[in-house]
Design a protein around this motif. Structure first.
Motif, PDB file in Angstrom:
ATOM      1  N   SER A 184       3.226  12.408 -31.609  1.00 33.61           N
ATOM      2  CA  SER A 184       3.204  12.361 -33.071  1.00 33.61           C
ATOM      3  C   SER A 184       4.517  12.863 -33.670  1.00 33.61           C
ATOM      4  N   CYS A 185       5.248  13.719 -32.946  1.00 37.30           N
ATOM      5  CA  CYS A 185       6.525  14.222 -33.442  1.00 37.30           C
ATOM      6  C   CYS A 185       7.661  13.248 -33.177  1.00 37.30           C
ATOM      7  N   GLY A 186       7.399  12.164 -32.411  1.00 35.61           N
ATOM      8  CA  GLY A 186       8.425  11.185 -32.106  1.00 35.61           C
ATOM      9  C   GLY A 186       9.106  11.384 -30.782  1.00 35.61           C
ATOM     10  N   HIS A 187       8.936  12.524 -30.147  1.00 36.78           N
ATOM     11  CA  HIS A 187       9.569  12.791 -28.865  1.00 36.78           C
ATOM     12  C   HIS A 187       8.688  12.284 -27.728  1.00 36.78           C
ATOM     13  N   PRO A 188       9.289  11.926 -26.605  1.00 41.95           N
ATOM     14  CA  PRO A 188       8.485  11.405 -25.492  1.00 41.95           C
ATOM     15  C   PRO A 188       7.660  12.514 -24.841  1.00 41.95           C
ATOM     16  N   CYS A 189       6.480  12.123 -24.349  1.00 42.84           N
ATOM     17  CA  CYS A 189       5.594  13.066 -23.644  1.00 42.84           C
ATOM     18  C   CYS A 189       6.150  13.286 -22.243  1.00 42.84           C
ATOM     19  N   LEU A 190       6.366  14.523 -21.868  1.00 45.31           N
ATOM     20  CA  LEU A 190       6.968  14.873 -20.589  1.00 45.31           C
ATOM     21  C   LEU A 190       5.939  15.275 -19.539  1.00 45.31           C
ATOM     22  N   GLU A 191       4.654  15.230 -19.867  1.00 46.26           N
ATOM     23  CA  GLU A 191       3.620  15.605 -18.908  1.00 46.26           C
ATOM     24  C   GLU A 191       3.357  14.458 -17.937  1.00 46.26           C
ATOM     25  N   ALA A 192       2.639  14.772 -16.871  1.00 46.85           N
ATOM     26  CA  ALA A 192       2.316  13.751 -15.880  1.00 46.85           C
ATOM     27  C   ALA A 192       1.431  12.687 -16.502  1.00 46.85           C
ATOM     28  N   GLY A 227       0.795  -1.220   0.000  1.00 50.03           N
ATOM     29  CA  GLY A 227       0.000   0.000   0.000  1.00 50.03           C
ATOM     30  C   GLY A 227       0.820   1.259   0.000  1.00 50.03           C
ATOM     31  N   GLY A 228       2.146   1.165  -0.115  1.00 53.40           N
ATOM     32  CA  GLY A 228       2.994   2.354  -0.082  1.00 53.40           C
ATOM     33  C   GLY A 228       3.385   2.873  -1.440  1.00 53.40           C
ATOM     34  N   CYS A 229       2.819   2.321  -2.505  1.00 56.26           N
ATOM     35  CA  CYS A 229       3.138   2.806  -3.848  1.00 56.26           C
ATOM     36  C   CYS A 229       2.551   4.200  -4.057  1.00 56.26           C
ATOM     37  N   ASP A 230       3.196   4.945  -4.956  1.00 59.27           N
ATOM     38  CA  ASP A 230       2.745   6.307  -5.251  1.00 59.27           C
ATOM     39  C   ASP A 230       1.488   6.247  -6.102  1.00 59.27           C
ATOM     40  N   GLU A 231       0.345   6.429  -5.498  1.00 56.36           N
ATOM     41  CA  GLU A 231      -0.937   6.461  -6.208  1.00 56.36           C
ATOM     42  C   GLU A 231      -1.640   7.778  -5.915  1.00 56.36           C
ATOM     43  N   PRO A 232      -2.254   8.467  -6.903  1.00 61.04           N
ATOM     44  CA  PRO A 232      -2.223   8.095  -8.324  1.00 61.04           C
ATOM     45  C   PRO A 232      -0.843   8.326  -8.932  1.00 61.04           C
ATOM     46  N   CYS A 233      -0.618   7.774 -10.115  1.00 57.99           N
ATOM     47  CA  CYS A 233       0.687   7.828 -10.762  1.00 57.99           C
ATOM     48  C   CYS A 233       1.059   9.277 -11.068  1.00 57.99           C
ATOM     49  N   ARG A 234       2.281   9.673 -10.641  1.00 54.72           N
ATOM     50  CA  ARG A 234       2.782  11.026 -10.889  1.00 54.72           C
ATOM     51  C   ARG A 234       4.014  11.019 -11.787  1.00 54.72           C
ATOM     52  N   GLN A 235       4.311   9.872 -12.407  1.00 53.20           N
ATOM     53  CA  GLN A 235       5.479   9.799 -13.275  1.00 53.20           C
ATOM     54  C   GLN A 235       5.195  10.457 -14.624  1.00 53.20           C
ATOM     55  N   GLN A 236       6.271  10.728 -15.363  1.00 52.67           N
ATOM     56  CA  GLN A 236       6.103  11.274 -16.709  1.00 52.67           C
ATOM     57  C   GLN A 236       5.499  10.215 -17.617  1.00 52.67           C
ATOM     58  N   CYS A 237       4.697  10.698 -18.565  1.00 50.60           N
ATOM     59  CA  CYS A 237       4.003   9.771 -19.466  1.00 50.60           C
ATOM     60  C   CYS A 237       5.009   8.922 -20.238  1.00 50.60           C
ATOM     61  N   GLY A 238       5.947   9.529 -20.955  1.00 50.37           N
ATOM     62  CA  GLY A 238       6.991   8.804 -21.656  1.00 50.37           C
ATOM     63  C   GLY A 238       6.580   8.219 -22.995  1.00 50.37           C
ATOM     64  N   LYS A 239       5.308   8.247 -23.352  1.00 54.18           N
ATOM     65  CA  LYS A 239       4.882   7.720 -24.652  1.00 54.18           C
ATOM     66  C   LYS A 239       5.316   8.666 -25.764  1.00 54.18           C
ATOM     67  N   ALA A 240       5.574   8.069 -26.929  1.00 53.63           N
ATOM     68  CA  ALA A 240       6.007   8.873 -28.074  1.00 53.63           C
ATOM     69  C   ALA A 240       4.829   9.653 -28.636  1.00 53.63           C
TER      70      ALA A 240
END
Length: 961
Positions: A577-585, A562-575
């Motif tokens: 349309s421009c090919g660069h990773p998404c840097l938003e939460a 139960g100690g995991c960071d919820e909700p997820c606050r990591q960077q999205c990281g998905k590519a």
């Protein structure tokens, strides 16, 4: 306490005890804790009679006089020291050793006299009884003199009629004694004698009562003789005769004596009487005006009044007499007293903040009204507010606070007294719990801490095991006595307990140190060799549980459920349309919004790749291209292409930036010269006009002067040897740093270094330490992207102060540190000692790559050396380069996957095959490996350059990115 021996029998006092213990050598000095003897020089306190070594007391007194206590400024202060035994203040430091009675200095020690005694009669003034006239008749002794056993002098009583004689110890020298007979001394009045029994001092005023008449003779009462006033003689003469008396007091009653008219009586208060009655104040000859006094009676009536009983005529004017309240009477002329004043006046409340209307108070000091305003001022205790309605001290409190503020502003160092008004003195009980934790403070509410609890218990106080007991009385709040016996508590874990002393329940027993195996917090594995007392054990691995978003896993180290960071606050990281990773939460399961422009930095180039410019991608869903565009070539591009076509260096310089002297001294000590060069560059970029170096040798100063000419600075040597140093000055042009450093210039033109011996051969012969500045991950997992690599490496790279850029080299990935404040040696230590062990464990766990090792990346981005590469491969590499082999092209840095690089390599191989078919096939010469590789390297270098081989620029090859 000092133990008593069985050798001494009979009663013992302070003197005999001191003599016995010094004679037996068992008396201890409370300063040095060593025994006192007959031969030692001693000093004794005149308050507690404790004996010390004379030297010990001198040191103690000097240290006490050197410690100056904090006293108020301007207060009288004289330094004192305190007795080590009783803390009695002393001003004089002991100087000489004398006997107990101080008659003999430096007495000789003898066995037939008491220790430190001169053997003469003491002769000191006794302290018991006080004012005893007899001197001590004992032999010179320690301690206080015993009470006087002689007979005292004869003492008369207070009145002098009797005298008595008692023993000196029973004689009262102060206050005298009373015989009990009446005093009978004449009192100050001269009429009576003192009725008190024999007493000290004066008899005082006469307290005998007498029956005395008042001034008017109507009342009589008893008055003390001392309270009598000056008598006034009064006389009344009437038909009954003449009466005379003396009046001593005022009865304040109306006189009620008839006037000469025998119809009206005197209404004045008690006053002395005359023999004949007074004239009636209503007589026609005395009353000439109306009651208000404004009109004559003759103007109101025609005939005069017949007698005193006739009515006094009234006029029609206003009375205007001043009432007791100060107002004027507003009624028409009238007889008798004026009526009550009915005027409406403004009156202030008690606090003076509210004004209200009220009837006139008739001149009597009545209680002012109270308003509903609540006083908010703090009382002197600082804890409670006044909370009184219409407080009379509120105005005074405001004045007090204002004066205190002014005093602080005009005299910051001066402190003002509180000066609280009586209305704001707190009278509530304090009630705070004392330190004992049981009783509350019974004092009035006060500032600061409460005092010590004065309650005591008469029950024994024992330790936890009961083997150590503190006898009563026991002060309230006392802690149990310290017990030296072992603790009897049992351990909960069942292991043998650690030996320790008995203690209270508030103190825990020592933690069990036995090593056991416990399950970690994440319940994945058991951890061995864990101390028994530790409950939370971490295995050190990453949690790895999928978060609720479904796209990321928990990166926290082993933790409880139960100690995991919820909700997820990591960077999205998905590519995107421009090919660069998404840097938003993380916004799973929704798609990337791509509303804000992409902030990834891209590099724009021209067609010939001569111009390079960094810019933001700035692509969005509505603008997929963003800032992706190709730069236009300019004249510099065309010059660059021409220089490349002519096999020239496009970055060549017409004039060498560094002189031969600079390069010569630089080759002697490159590490030290690089540090000096950085200081020169920092001085050129700063606003300073002058810079001074530390004293150094003449050869080092020559390098500074030569480098100053290259930078355009003025240099000057100052101070004699061995403190001679160099000072730099900026001229009118302020000086400029060359575009290339010395190491970069030597790398571009190796022949510029003046040397008689080929430096490359010297470097090959000299065993040098391999330096590394990057990490290479070999044989990366197929299909992995840059965002995934960054996410996998984040647990290791987030704790280091270095920041890395990812570069693909075939199937390998380079982790190249970006520019930082660390030096090359510090970067290598950080890579080898911290990151490499963690990366090896990480890739062994998740199979990210086959191997992780250190490597050396040059300025051009090529891998110069690896940790697993042998030293002789450097020579073979140079031979292949001389033979014309072309190094592999460096992969560009970006977010492409390995599939893109594999496809590019296949396409490049296909085009190379087609071009080779059109050309004639040439046989490649095989390179034979010779036995003497050092001689072969020398020959190759001389053949290629026509002269000595250029030196290898080791500093340039170990640079950063």
């Amino acid at each position: 306490m000092r133990p008593h021996t069985n050798e001494y029998k009979g009663p013992e006092n302070i003197s005999t005890r001191i003599h016995r213990e010094i004679a037996s050598g068992s008396y201890e000095c409370l300063v040095c804790f060593s025994n006192l003897t007959r031969k030692a020089k001693v000093w004794n306190c005149k308050c507690c009679w404790t004996v010390f070594h004379l030297d010990c007391v001198k040191k103690w007194a000097k240290q006490g006089l050197e410690q100056t206590p904090a006293v108020p400024i301007g207060a009288d202060f004289s330094p004192t020291w305190r007795c080590p035994a009783c803390n009695n203040h002393e001003k004089v430091v002991p100087a000489a050793y004398s006997c107990w009675c101080e008659k003999e200095v430096q007495p000789e020690p003898t066995n037939f006299l008491p220790p430190h005694s001169c053997g003469q009669t003491c002769g000191k003034k006794r302290t018991s009884p006080r004012d005893c006239p007899h001197a001590c008749d004992l032999q010179c002794h320690a301690g206080p003199c015993p009470p006087c056993p002689a007979m005292g002098p004869k003492q008369p009583c207070h009145c002098g009629r009797d005298e008595i004689q008692k023993r000196c110890i029973d004689t009262v020298y102060e206050g005298g004694w009373s015989c009990g007979h009446p005093c009978e001394d004449s009192l100050p009045c001269g009429e009576h004698s003192c009725p008190k029994p024999c007493h000290p001092g004066v008899c005082g005023e006469c307290q005998i009562p007498e029956m005395l008449k008042c001034f008017c003779g109507n009342s009589t009462k008893g008055i003390k003789c001392s309270d009598k006033q000056e008598p006034v003689e009064s006389t009344i003469s009437d038909i009954h005769g003449v009466e005379n008396w003396l009046g001593y007091w005022n009865c304040h009653s109306p006189c009620n004596r008839y006037f000469d008219c025998a119809k009206h009586t005197c209404q004045k208060p008690c006053h002395p009487q005359d023999a004949l009655p007074a004239r009636c104040p209503r007589s026609p000859d005395l009353v000439t005006h109306c009651p208000c006094g404004k009109t004559k009676i003759s103007e109101i009536i025609e005939s005069p009044r017949a007698n005193c009983e006739a009515d006094i005529p009234l006029c029609d004017k206003t009375c205007d007499k001043t009432l007791r309240c100060g107002h004027k009477c507003d009624r028409t002329c009238h007889e008798g007293e004026c009526p009550v004043c009915v005027k409406i006046i403004d009156i202030k409340c008690v606090c003076g903040k509210t004004i209200s209307e009220s009837l006139c108070h008739q001149g009597e000091p009545g209680e002012p009204p109270r308003c509903i305003r609540v006083c908010k001022m703090l009382l002197n205790c600082g804890r409670h507010e006044c909370a009184e309605r219409c407080c009379s001290g509120e105005g005074k409190a405001h004045d007090r606070l204002n004066s205190r503020r002014k005093m602080k502003s005009y005299n910051p160092g001066q402190s003002s007294s509180d000066g609280f008004e009586s209305e704001h003195i707190c009278t509530r009980p304090c009630g705070r719990l004392l330190k004992c934790g049981t009783h509350s403070c019974q004092m009035l509410c006060h500032r600061g801490p409460c005092g010590t609890c004065l309650e005591a218990s008469f029950d024994e106080l024992s330790c936890n095991c009961g083997r150590t007991v503190l006898s009563p009385p026991v002060a309230c709040g006392s802690t149990p006595p310290k017990c030296e016996f072992p603790c009897t508590r049992d351990t909960d874990c069942g292991h043998p307990k650690v030996p320790h002393s008995c203690h209270t329940d508030q103190v825990k027993c020592p933690n069990c140190p036995y090593l056991v195996e416990k399950t970690c917090l994440c319940r994945k594995r058991g951890v061995k060799n864990v101390p028994c007392f530790k409950n939370a054990v971490s295995c050190g691995t990453e949690c790895g549980k999928k978060l609720s978003c479904g796209s990321h896993s928990c990166h926290k180290v082993c933790h409880a459920s139960g100690g995991c960071d919820e909700p997820c606050r990591q960077q999205c990281g998905k590519a995107k349309s421009c090919g660069h990773p998404c840097l938003e939460a993380c916004h799973a399961p929704f798609q990337c919004p791509e509303v804000n422009p992409c902030s990834t930095t891209i590099q724009l180039t021209c067609a010939c790749a001569g111009l390079k410019q960094e810019a933001r991608c700035c692509s969005t869903k509505t603008n997929p291209t963003g800032n992706k565009k190709e730069l236009k070539c300019n004249d510099q591009c065309r010059s660059r292409r021409m220089a490349l076509a002519l096999a020239l260096d496009p970055d060549r310089e017409s004039i060498p930036p560094y002189s031969e002297g600079t390069l010569f001294h630089y080759a002697k000590d490159r590490k030290w010269s690089t540090v000096i060069e950085e200081k020169f560059k920092a001085f050129a970029e700063s606003n300073q006009k002058r810079y001074t170096f530390n004293p150094m040798k003449s050869s080092q100063r020559a390098f500074l002067h030569s480098l100053a000419e290259d930078y355009g600075f003025q240099s000057e040597s100052q101070d004699p040897e061995p403190y001679r140093s160099v000072v730099l000055f900026k001229g009118s042009n302020n000086g400029t740093a060359p575009k290339k450093t010395i190491a970069e210039y030597i790398a571009s033109k190796p022949s510029a270094v003046p040397t008689s011996t080929p430096f490359s051969i010297q470097q090959l012969k000299k065993p040098q330490r391999q330096t590394y500045n990057s990490i290479i991950l070999q044989n990366m997992k197929i299909g992995i992207l840059n965002p995934e690599i960054e996410r996998e490496l984040e647990p290791v790279l987030k704790d280091t102060q270095l920041r890395f850029s990812l570069q693909w080299s075939g199937e390998d990935v380079l982790l190249v540190p970006k520019a930082s404040s660390l030096g090359n040696d510090q970067i290598e230590v950080e890579l080898a000692d911290v990151l490499i062990p963690q990366l090896k464990r990480l890739i062994a766990k998740n199979g990210l790559a086959d191997k992780a090792e250190l490597c050396l990346v040059g300025k051009d981005g090529q891998i110069v050396n690896r940790e697993s590469q042998p030293k002789w491969s450097l020579v073979v590499g140079k031979s292949s380069a001389a033979a014309g082999t072309k190094p592999p092209a460096q992969a560009s840095v970006g977010s492409k996957s390995r599939f893109d690089f594999e496809y590019g390599k296949a396409e490049l191989a296909r085009k190379s095959t087609e071009s080779l078919k059109k050309k004639d096939k040439k046989k490649e010469k095989e390179v034979d490996v010779v036995d003497d590789w050092e001689t072969a390297a020398d020959n190759e270098a001389e053949a290629a350059s026509g002269g000595p081989a250029p030196p290898i620029n080791m500093e340039a090859s170990t640079g950063g990115d």
